[in-house]
Design an enzyme around this catalytic site. Sequence first.
Site, short mmCIF file in Angstrom:
data_model
loop_
_atom_site.label_atom_id
_atom_site.label_comp_id
_atom_site.label_asym_id
_atom_site.label_seq_id
_atom_site.Cartn_x
_atom_site.Cartn_y
_atom_site.Cartn_z
N ASP A 142 0.91 -1.39 -0.20
CA ASP A 142 -0.03 -0.08 -0.07
C ASP A 142 0.89 0.99 -0.10
O ASP A 142 0.50 2.17 0.56
CB ASP A 142 -1.06 0.15 1.26
N ARG A 146 -0.30 9.25 0.58
CA ARG A 146 -0.92 9.30 1.74
C ARG A 146 -0.24 8.33 3.07
O ARG A 146 -0.58 8.60 4.23
CB ARG A 146 -2.39 8.79 1.52
N ASN A 147 0.62 7.27 2.62
CA ASN A 147 1.17 6.58 3.71
C ASN A 147 2.48 6.91 3.98
O ASN A 147 3.10 6.07 4.48
CB ASN A 147 0.95 4.98 3.34
N ASP A 160 2.04 2.72 7.94
CA ASP A 160 0.70 2.21 7.54
C ASP A 160 1.06 0.63 7.27
O ASP A 160 1.21 0.30 5.79
CB ASP A 160 -0.12 2.76 6.79
#
Length: 268
Positions: A142, A146-147, A160
């Site tokens: 992922d 955003r992570n 994350d």
Amino acid sequence: SPAQHDQTLFEERHLRYIHPLGKGNFGSVELCRYDPLGDNTGELVAVKKLQPNKQSTLEDFKKEVKTLSILHCDYIVKYRGVCYSTGRLSMSLVMEYLPNGSLIGYMENNRHNVTPRRMLLFASQICKGMEYLQTLRYVHRDLAARNILVASESLVKIADFGLTKVIPCDKEYYRVTQPGESPIFWYAPESINESRFSHKSDVWSFGVVLHELFCYCDTNSNPKRVRRMFSFKHPSISMQLANILKNNWRLPAPPNCQPKVCSLYMIQ
Ligand SMILES: CCc1cc(O)ccc1-c1ccc2c(C(=O)Nc3ccc(C)nc3)n[nH]c2c1
């Protein structure tokens, strides 16, 4: 008792809630102060509460904790420990708190003083973090802006690890059985088509993160923008995405992107 000397065990009664952090992406993450002395001198930490639901069970959570507890890398958000709720019915994950939030918000708010040179510094740090994960045979699955969390104006860290998997020793990839809601616009073709994840698919996602970086994480150039190219009718969005990727469509070069970076872009 051993618990007193276990720095990774946080007592719920000393964990003071401050305010919510992660919106959705990290699950429900809260800013807390662990303040055993009760005088507000305790450290700020990011806490993710586990609500066992259809998506993640206590087992999944224990796997995430296991994954995190053995990661030691300057470019990966540090694991602090766990907090068991009274009666051990649920548990929370305690991580180091990074005060500047995710790369998305940071790039939007600091667009004017983030130079291409700084972007390449961030990109190299994400690379080093991913290289470290690969030595442990971890596949993040992922990797997206955003992570990525911003520790300072010259340091970012990968965060994350809810979807992280370890590749079995006898295989080169991890096949997901029950793909939850998938961030398909960051997925490599083989991940979209066969739910196959490997270091190579992480490299693909890294390419998408580079694109996000050089677009200043601008929502108008965001990989999700690709969705507008598709009809909402059949076939499914992921089928349409898989088709255009098969026909060698790629994300457009970021606006006013340096020639030397663009040439790097051309090898994608
Ligand atoms: C505990 C969840 C988790 C789980 C995992 O496996 C790896 C990392 C994290 C995580 C997720 C978020 C944060 C944050 C933050 O969100 N910081 C901030 C600061 C300022 C603003 C505006 N927004 C935000 N800091 N450390 C964090 C660690």
